[in-house]
Design an enzyme around this catalytic site. Structure first.
Site, PDB file in Angstrom:
ATOM      1  N   MET A 160       0.844  -1.202   0.000  1.00 30.34           N
ATOM      2  CA  MET A 160       0.000   0.000   0.000  1.00 30.34           C
ATOM      3  C   MET A 160       0.880   1.253   0.000  1.00 30.34           C
ATOM      4  SD  MET A 160      -3.359   0.466   0.045  1.00 30.34           S
ATOM      5  CE  MET A 160      -4.770   1.238   0.881  1.00 30.34           C
ATOM      6  N   GLY A 161       1.778   1.302  -0.980  1.00 24.93           N
ATOM      7  CA  GLY A 161       2.604   2.498  -1.142  1.00 24.93           C
ATOM      8  C   GLY A 161       1.883   3.501  -2.025  1.00 24.93           C
ATOM      9  N   ARG A 162       2.685   4.328  -2.726  1.00 29.49           N
ATOM     10  CA  ARG A 162       2.079   5.388  -3.561  1.00 29.49           C
ATOM     11  C   ARG A 162       1.117   4.813  -4.595  1.00 29.49           C
ATOM     12  NH1 ARG A 162       7.337   8.109  -3.093  1.00 29.49           N
ATOM     13  NH2 ARG A 162       8.056   6.243  -4.155  1.00 29.49           N
ATOM     14  N   ILE A 163       1.593   3.820  -5.375  1.00 27.82           N
ATOM     15  CA  ILE A 163       0.756   3.317  -6.482  1.00 27.82           C
ATOM     16  C   ILE A 163      -0.380   2.449  -5.932  1.00 27.82           C
ATOM     17  CG2 ILE A 163       0.736   1.975  -8.626  1.00 27.82           C
ATOM     18  CD1 ILE A 163       3.674   2.841  -9.044  1.00 27.82           C
ATOM     19  N   SER A 244       3.265  -4.478 -11.238  1.00 29.83           N
ATOM     20  CA  SER A 244       4.476  -4.112 -10.485  1.00 29.83           C
ATOM     21  C   SER A 244       5.718  -4.660 -11.180  1.00 29.83           C
ATOM     22  CB  SER A 244       4.359  -4.609  -9.041  1.00 29.83           C
ATOM     23  OG  SER A 244       4.224  -6.023  -8.983  1.00 29.83           O
ATOM     24  N   ARG A 245       6.121  -5.871 -10.851  1.00 28.79           N
ATOM     25  CA  ARG A 245       7.222  -6.528 -11.543  1.00 28.79           C
ATOM     26  C   ARG A 245       6.845  -7.985 -11.754  1.00 28.79           C
ATOM     27  NH1 ARG A 245       8.565  -2.377 -13.097  1.00 28.79           N
ATOM     28  NH2 ARG A 245      10.572  -1.321 -12.928  1.00 28.79           N
ATOM     29  N   GLU A 274      10.419 -10.645 -19.410  1.00 31.59           N
ATOM     30  CA  GLU A 274       9.995  -9.763 -20.492  1.00 31.59           C
ATOM     31  C   GLU A 274      11.193  -9.240 -21.294  1.00 31.59           C
ATOM     32  OE1 GLU A 274       7.871  -6.994 -17.785  1.00 31.59           O
ATOM     33  OE2 GLU A 274       9.157  -5.424 -18.631  1.00 31.59           O
ATOM     34  N   HIS A 292       3.909  -4.003 -20.681  1.00 33.98           N
ATOM     35  CA  HIS A 292       4.586  -3.117 -19.719  1.00 33.98           C
ATOM     36  C   HIS A 292       4.419  -1.647 -20.104  1.00 33.98           C
ATOM     37  CE1 HIS A 292       8.089  -2.876 -16.604  1.00 33.98           C
ATOM     38  NE2 HIS A 292       7.236  -1.862 -16.472  1.00 33.98           N
TER      39      HIS A 292
HETATM   40  C1  DGY Z   1       8.838   1.845 -13.596  1.00 28.61           C
HETATM   41  O1  DGY Z   1       8.879   3.069 -13.547  1.00 28.61           O
HETATM   42  O2  DGY Z   1       9.281   1.129 -12.706  1.00 28.61           O
HETATM   43  C2  DGY Z   1       8.289   1.237 -14.837  1.00 28.61           C
HETATM   44  O3  DGY Z   1       7.869  -0.055 -14.599  1.00 28.61           O
HETATM   45  C3  DGY Z   1       9.322   1.267 -15.934  1.00 28.61           C
HETATM   46  O4  DGY Z   1      10.538   0.914 -15.394  1.00 28.61           O
END
Ligand code: DGY
Length: 326
Positions: A160-163, A244-245, A274, A292
């Site tokens: 629950m950070g910024r994004i 996220s990743r 990816e 992405h």
């Molecule tokens: C981010 O800003 O981390 C995007 O996924 C691109 O790297």
């Protein structure tokens, strides 16, 4: 290279939005741009670290610890992006390199992408689009492409950070979704959602949620955080969203869960290897797959570049860069 010293040699690893490239060219005399936008690859990145004072990489540039062995010429790595798990930052710091990233400016845009995935997978929008484009749509009928409602369903947030907070606000205030979240940090990050419910384990969040949205950095202990066991804790009617990743989710386990309908669907913007996306995933209709593009708007990608420049300028002026990570 020292503050106020001669013009630094700067390598920009990929094409950047034109206004940012123009600003770089206006401020600095020795910028090596990448007009073809071809990834530099391992050899090109090693050469950049050996020859340039400043390297401005992004997520497609993997910079493992061994790249920082010896005595790289580079003193500053200004990552274009908030996530920096593609850079071995400890090794970079040990080699005396300052590393920065670009938080904040991409929060809303990336949260919009997470909501896009959430809505698309719930409403089977990818399937529908493929059907229309292939000329396979035979007309309206009551049972055609029935999806799942979003309004009022429970959103689970991991991180629950910024994004994560921006996604939670959109879902809660826009779609009336109760929010349940797990965050390992001590602070109580409710992001203005008074009844956002914090739980003590990832499992509790997974069991409660109709939609799970992941907002964890990649790498380290977060690799395969969502594995077969945790996917099995989700409701069979629930959807997983990952902006996220890629490595936060065990892809093989996810494919198995989607095939067996252990979960209802997944919306993905990021992948373990990816740009390779496994055929097994591409074949699944209950997966929405984006390339992405979380932060990919002209405004945001320009702001990200300008923030890299702010970081670089601070470093060159002998100030603390605003977004230093190492
Ligand atoms: C981010 O800003 O981390 C995007 O996924 C691109 O790297």
């Amino acid at each position: 290279m020292r503050p106020g010293g001669p013009d630094p040699v700067i390598v920009v690893t990929r094409r950047w939005p034109a206004p940012v490239e123009q600003e770089l060219a206006r401020r600095f005399a020795q910028v090596r741009f990448n007009p073809d936008d071809t990834p530099l690859g391992a050899d090109g990145l090693r050469a950049a670290l050996a020859e340039a004072d400043v390297v401005l990489p992004t997520v497609s540039d993997r910079l493992p610890a061994e790249f920082f062995d010896g005595e790289p010429r580079t003193r500053f790595l200004g990552n274009y992006g908030v996530g920096f798990n593609h850079i071995a930052v400890d090794a970079a710091a040990k080699a005396g390199i300052v590393v920065t990233n670009t938080p904040g400016v991409l929060t809303d845009t990336t949260a919009d992408t997470a909501m896009t995935l959430l809505l698309m997978v719930a409403r089977r929008a990818g399937e529908g689009e493929r059907e229309v484009r292939a000329g396979r749509w035979t007309g309206w009928r009551p049972t055609h492409l029935m999806g799942a409602d979003v309004t009022g369903k429970t959103l689970g947030i991991l991180g629950m950070g910024r994004i994560g907070g921006a996604v939670a606000r959109r879902a809660h205030f826009g779609f009336g979704m109760p929010v349940v979240f797990y965050d390992a940090a001590d602070a109580e990050p409710r992001h203005g959602i008074p009844d956002a419910h914090r739980v003590g384990t990832i499992e509790e969040m997974l069991e409660a949620a109709d939609f799970v949205s992941l907002h964890m950095p990649g790498g380290g202990g977060n690799t395969h955080l969502i594995d077969a066991g945790r996917l099995a804790r989700m409701k069979p009617t629930a959807f997983l969203v990952n902006s996220s990743r890629g490595d936060v989710v065990d892809t093989d386990a996810l494919v198995a869960a989607l095939r067996s309908h252990t979960i209802a669907g997944a919306g993905l913007d990021v992948y373990e290897g990816e740009p390779e996306v496994p055929a097994a995933l591409r074949e699944l209709d209950n997966a929405v797959l984006l390339p992405h593009l979380g932060s990919a708007t002209l405004e945001t990608r320009t702001a990200m570049g300008m923030l890299v420049l702010d970081n670089l300028q601070a470093f060159l002026d002998g100030r603390q860069p605003p977004c230093r990570v190492a």
